[in-house]
Design a protein around this motif. Structure first.
Motif, mmCIF file in Angstrom:
data_model
loop_
_atom_site.group_PDB
_atom_site.id
_atom_site.type_symbol
_atom_site.label_atom_id
_atom_site.label_comp_id
_atom_site.label_asym_id
_atom_site.label_seq_id
_atom_site.Cartn_x
_atom_site.Cartn_y
_atom_site.Cartn_z
ATOM 1 N N GLY A 149 40.553 44.240 37.298
ATOM 2 C CA GLY A 149 39.244 44.863 37.428
ATOM 3 C C GLY A 149 38.957 45.884 36.348
ATOM 4 N N ASP B 195 35.476 45.121 34.102
ATOM 5 C CA ASP B 195 34.151 44.974 34.706
ATOM 6 C C ASP B 195 33.131 45.790 33.919
ATOM 7 N N TYR C 252 35.395 36.085 36.671
ATOM 8 C CA TYR C 252 35.133 37.475 36.268
ATOM 9 C C TYR C 252 33.702 37.616 35.749
ATOM 10 N N GLY D 84 31.615 39.890 35.989
ATOM 11 C CA GLY D 84 31.281 41.233 35.534
ATOM 12 C C GLY D 84 31.771 41.542 34.134
ATOM 13 N N VAL D 85 32.527 40.631 33.548
ATOM 14 C CA VAL D 85 33.033 40.806 32.186
ATOM 15 C C VAL D 85 32.140 40.029 31.226
#
Length: 145
Positions: free
Chosen positions: A106, A109, A127, A129-130
């Motif tokens: 995490g 992010d 992922y 959020g990346v």
């Protein structure tokens, strides 16, 4: 290759430069201290384990993850070790597929990450959020840039 190449280059830094006040002392660590074979059969012998001294810089090198494997629940001990170093102010970096471990923790992010293009589907699906940037060779995702 990344681990050995980085170890050699960083370990050689400042070796013949008396003006350098703080030479770099790289240490290859793994979750266990015993030798093991890499995914390509190369024998790897870590110099330390995850209980060793605190580092100023942590570089998470390439990881092997087959297409049928998932990162879910893997590397718990390694992620905890990276987080402890971050808590103590270490600079944390990754090379190539090592960014998967940082994403799984995490830690990426909202940040950009570069990795091998073969990881694009994994980053998109697992992922979101990346901001995955397979076209880049380097992304600065750290605190304050």
């Amino acid at each position: 290759m990344a681990a050995f190449g980085l170890h050699e280059v960083l370990g050689d830094t400042g070796r013949n430069d008396e003006a350098m006040s703080r030479p770099i002392h790289p240490v290859l660590v793994a979750s266990c201290r015993g030798s093991f074979r890499s995914s390509t059969g190369l024998r790897v012998t870590p110099e330390g384990d995850l209980t060793g001294d605190r580092a100023d810089v942590v570089i998470v090198c390439d990881i092997h993850l087959s297409r049928d494997e998932t990162p879910e629940g893997r590397w718990c001990e390694e992620i905890a070790w990276v987080r402890r170093h971050i808590d103590h102010g270490a600079l944390v970096c990754a090379t190539c597929s090592g960014f998967v471990l940082l994403a799984e923790a995490g830690l990426l992010d909202g940040a950009e990450a570069a990795s091998h293009w073969s990881m694009a589907d994994l980053f998109r699906d697992r992922y979101p959020g990346v901001r995955f940037r397979p076209e880049r060779i380097l992304c600065d995702s750290g605190r304050g840039g």
